[in-house]
Design an enzyme around this catalytic site. Structure first.
Site, PDB file in Angstrom:
ATOM      1  N   ASP A 197       0.850  -1.182   0.000  1.00 42.35           N
ATOM      2  CA  ASP A 197       0.000   0.000   0.000  1.00 42.35           C
ATOM      3  C   ASP A 197       0.889   1.236   0.000  1.00 42.35           C
ATOM      4  O   ASP A 197       1.772   1.364   0.848  1.00 42.35           O
ATOM      5  CB  ASP A 197      -0.861  -0.008   1.271  1.00 42.35           C
ATOM      6  CG  ASP A 197      -2.310   0.263   0.984  1.00 42.35           C
ATOM      7  OD1 ASP A 197      -2.584   1.311   0.406  1.00 42.35           O
ATOM      8  OD2 ASP A 197      -3.148  -0.584   1.346  1.00 42.35           O
ATOM      9  N   ASP A 246      -3.073   4.448  -2.489  1.00 41.48           N
ATOM     10  CA  ASP A 246      -4.105   5.043  -1.652  1.00 41.48           C
ATOM     11  C   ASP A 246      -4.452   6.467  -2.104  1.00 41.48           C
ATOM     12  O   ASP A 246      -3.543   7.276  -2.341  1.00 41.48           O
ATOM     13  CB  ASP A 246      -3.572   5.085  -0.206  1.00 41.48           C
ATOM     14  CG  ASP A 246      -4.630   5.506   0.785  1.00 41.48           C
ATOM     15  OD1 ASP A 246      -5.563   4.723   0.995  1.00 41.48           O
ATOM     16  OD2 ASP A 246      -4.519   6.615   1.334  1.00 41.48           O
ATOM     17  N   GLU A 273      -6.515   3.841  -6.138  1.00 44.30           N
ATOM     18  CA  GLU A 273      -7.818   4.073  -5.523  1.00 44.30           C
ATOM     19  C   GLU A 273      -8.338   5.404  -6.080  1.00 44.30           C
ATOM     20  O   GLU A 273      -7.789   6.458  -5.776  1.00 44.30           O
ATOM     21  CB  GLU A 273      -7.648   4.163  -4.005  1.00 44.30           C
ATOM     22  CG  GLU A 273      -8.939   4.110  -3.256  1.00 44.30           C
ATOM     23  CD  GLU A 273      -8.792   4.549  -1.801  1.00 44.30           C
ATOM     24  OE1 GLU A 273      -9.581   4.077  -0.992  1.00 44.30           O
ATOM     25  OE2 GLU A 273      -7.916   5.370  -1.483  1.00 44.30           O
ATOM     26  N   HIS A 298     -11.154  -3.389   3.428  1.00 43.60           N
ATOM     27  CA  HIS A 298     -11.080  -2.969   4.836  1.00 43.60           C
ATOM     28  C   HIS A 298     -11.892  -1.706   5.130  1.00 43.60           C
ATOM     29  O   HIS A 298     -12.029  -1.325   6.283  1.00 43.60           O
ATOM     30  CB  HIS A 298      -9.611  -2.760   5.216  1.00 43.60           C
ATOM     31  CG  HIS A 298      -8.992  -1.652   4.426  1.00 43.60           C
ATOM     32  ND1 HIS A 298      -8.773  -1.739   3.064  1.00 43.60           N
ATOM     33  CD2 HIS A 298      -8.592  -0.412   4.780  1.00 43.60           C
ATOM     34  CE1 HIS A 298      -8.259  -0.603   2.628  1.00 43.60           C
ATOM     35  NE2 HIS A 298      -8.138   0.215   3.655  1.00 43.60           N
ATOM     36  N   ASP A 299     -12.394  -1.039   4.098  1.00 44.99           N
ATOM     37  CA  ASP A 299     -13.202   0.167   4.298  1.00 44.99           C
ATOM     38  C   ASP A 299     -14.687  -0.099   4.064  1.00 44.99           C
ATOM     39  O   ASP A 299     -15.510   0.775   4.319  1.00 44.99           O
ATOM     40  CB  ASP A 299     -12.799   1.272   3.297  1.00 44.99           C
ATOM     41  CG  ASP A 299     -11.408   1.806   3.536  1.00 44.99           C
ATOM     42  OD1 ASP A 299     -10.941   1.776   4.687  1.00 44.99           O
ATOM     43  OD2 ASP A 299     -10.784   2.258   2.549  1.00 44.99           O
TER      44      ASP A 299
HETATM   45  C1  NOJ Z   1      -8.243   4.890   1.862  1.00 48.32           C
HETATM   46  C2  NOJ Z   1      -7.903   3.751   2.773  1.00 48.32           C
HETATM   47  O1  NOJ Z   1      -8.358   2.556   2.212  1.00 48.32           O
HETATM   48  C3  NOJ Z   1      -8.537   4.070   4.113  1.00 48.32           C
HETATM   49  O2  NOJ Z   1      -8.494   2.976   4.993  1.00 48.32           O
HETATM   50  C4  NOJ Z   1      -7.845   5.277   4.672  1.00 48.32           C
HETATM   51  O3  NOJ Z   1      -8.510   5.672   5.866  1.00 48.32           O
HETATM   52  C5  NOJ Z   1      -7.868   6.447   3.699  1.00 48.32           C
HETATM   53  N1  NOJ Z   1      -7.590   6.066   2.339  1.00 48.32           N
HETATM   54  C6  NOJ Z   1      -6.852   7.490   4.102  1.00 48.32           C
HETATM   55  O4  NOJ Z   1      -5.557   7.004   3.851  1.00 48.32           O
END
Ligand code: NOJ
Length: 543
Positions: A98, A199, A250, A314-315
């Protein structure tokens, strides 16, 4: 279409802190990942995406990096990380890390220097502005907080943060900063990693002049701003293009037209992207909407750029809970969703635990939630005078901790995740839902995933085949073909809790076809196919 390993791969995401704890401190660690590599390999996956494990005060679970060159103490050491990479490669798999370069932690030495004085050489590594008539420089909000600006007393200015206050945004306009980032990326690439999950990559370019927004709650102004592609092309030119890697970005708030600019094969930017049209715009399964999204992205990208397929990470709340049925049809529903992700165009991503049909969690107290974003949201709502319990009920379904509970390995204490006290409470359903149970059962979600992954590996039609939706506006049935040269596959599924039927179009006959994969015992069909709740079938058609 260009053929590459990352189009043909299946990626498995390891949220290491919740994967396996090797030393009993309650937090998963890299040694724990090493110990479970044979399990990951046994699934048949090709690539591991490891969530951030760099040094960090861990305010946002590692997405707040304080040193890009060392490993977080609770995750392990650089030596253990190197061993992990070696063991992954030894098993014929790849590792993507990441990359968090939109922001750092406020504990990063760059930020400490930057905030120390206006004259400090690192001042410009971050984004500082003076107040506007005693208020923050503009009215923007951040992903996690009501304002994107934080006042800093030392120099009497505000710094900009797209996420938490403890995550100041880097200033990518600064060439010296960009070179520092490139150097750091080369450092990890030269150690032999196979790519990056990037990210918040579409946030690197900020809107010129930071103008006030008419609708500050619509945070699209944070992302995809003019000039972003200049940054990405430079990054590609200086770093990415020199390695045989996967760089998957992302990229929130884009449709296919904008998305193609990030991943177009002739654009020299990124290789693939995660768009969020499904996760951000579909709180629950809305099949008509989902089909429309798939169709648009296929038409927009196919042959020109590469997509990714995922329904959770994970989000985002676990897919069987959010988009399927995590009760009486949990097994079938998890199998159906998996089949869809692995047979639609794009690289499939599996989030740890998805392969055993893990579900979202139902904590009854706010304190049991650990995520900073969740707590900030609760705080904002409660400060409006709302009842905390009511806020919890409302936010629970999409809370990020839903997918962060520990991996359920077996039915022993703490699901076999740790011998200590887990950092976040284990989902109480671990007695039924765990790897050991799944391994024992040939009809399990896990056994099905193995077959599915193998199928994609052995049949390029599922990777490179054209896609045609044959189910139009049907709100329950999704049916489509994948076709490559003379090979035609037909995939049909019932996204509902009832029996549903589908009449084959005249152009398609299943006579003489072969049922390759299904999640119910086979039954004979004519030109009307009856599907049981959450049933899915994959056919190879003889023309
Ligand atoms: C996306 C990540 O997947 C998330 O977990 C994170 O809180 C935010 N970006 C900030 O880095």
């Amino acid at each position: 279409m260009k053929q590459t390993w990352w189009k043909e791969s299946v990626v498995y995401q390891v949220y290491w802190r919740s994967f396996y704890d090797s030393d009993g401190d309650g937090l998963g660690d890299l040694q724990g990942v090493i110990e479970k590599l044979d399990y990951i390999k046994s699934l048949g996956v090709d690539v591991i995406w490891l969530n951030p494990c760099f040094e960090s005060p861990d305010v946002d679970n590692g997405y707040d990096i304080s040193d890009y060159y060392s490993i977080m103490e609770s995750a392990g050491t650089i030596g253990i990380w190197e061993k992990l990479l070696e063991e992954i490669h030894k098993r014929g798999m790849k590792l993507i890390m990441d990359l968090v370069v939109n922001h750092t932690s406020d504990q990063h030495s760059w930020f400490k220097e930057s905030r120390s004085s206006k004259e400090n050489p690192k001042r410009d590594y971050y984004i500082w502005r003076s107040s506007k008539d005693g208020s923050p420089p503009n009215n923007w909000r951040s992903y996690f907080t009501p304002s994107a600006w934080k006042y800093d007393e030392t120099t009497g200015e505000y710094y900009f943060h797209s996420f938490a206050v403890e995550q100041p945004d880097l200033n990518w306009e600064n060439g010296e900063l960009r070179e520092e980032i490139y150097k750091m990326m080369r450092f990890w690439l030269d150690k032999g990693i196979d790519g990056f999950r990037m990210d918040a990559i579409a946030l690197l370019k900020k809107q010129e002049g930071f103008p006030d927004s008419e609708n500050p709650d619509d945070i699209r102004y944070l992302t995809n701003n003019p000039g972003i592609h200049t940054f990405l092309r430079d990054l590609n030119e200086k770093v990415l293009k020199h390695y045989d890697i996967l760089a998957v970005g992302e990229v929130a708030f884009v449709g296919p037209e904008e998305g193609l600019k990030y991943v177009g094969e002739n654009r020299n930017e990124l290789h693939s992207l995660f768009h969020f049209e499904v996760c951000d715009e579909m709180p629950r399964m809305d099949l008509k909407k989902f089909k429309a999204i798939q169709k648009r992205w296929y038409q927009g990208l196919w042959g020109r750029g590469w997509n990714s397929q995922f329904l959770n990470n994970h989000d985002h709340t676990r897919q069987v809970t959010r988009y399927g049925n995590d009760r009486e049809f949990r097994t079938q529903s998890a199998q159906l969703l998996a089949t869809m992700i692995h047979t639609l165009p794009g690289t499939p991503y599996i989030y740890q635990g998805e392969e055993i049909g893990m579900t979202g969690v139902h904590y009854s107290s706010i304190d049991e939630y650990k995520d900073i974003a969740f707590h900030n949201k609760v705080e904002i709502e409660v400060s409006k005078g709302r009842n905390p319990q009511e806020v919890l009920e409302e936010l629970r379904p999409l809370a990020r901790d839903n997918s962060r509970t520990p991996m359920q390995w077996d039915d022993t204490k703490n699901a076999g995740f740790t011998k200590g006290t887990p950092w976040i409470r284990v989902n109480p359903n671990f007695k039924q839902i765990n790897v050991e149970n799944e391994l024992r059962n040939s009809d399990s979600v896990l056994s099905y995933y193995k077959k599915l992954i193998q199928l994609r590996k052995e049949n390029p039609v599922l990777v490179y085949g054209d896609f045609h939706d044959l189910s139009g506006e049907d709100p329950k049935i999704y049916a489509y073909t994948r076709c490559l040269d003379s090979e035609h596959w037909f995939i049909i599924m019932n996204h509902s809790n009832e029996n549903s039927s589908y009449i084959l179009p005249k152009s398609l006959s299943l006579s003489g076809s072969k049922l390759i994969l299904a999640n119910y015992p086979e039954i004979e069909d004519g030109n009307e196919i009856s599907l049981r709740p959450h049933e899915v079938r994959v056919f190879k058609i003889t023309q």
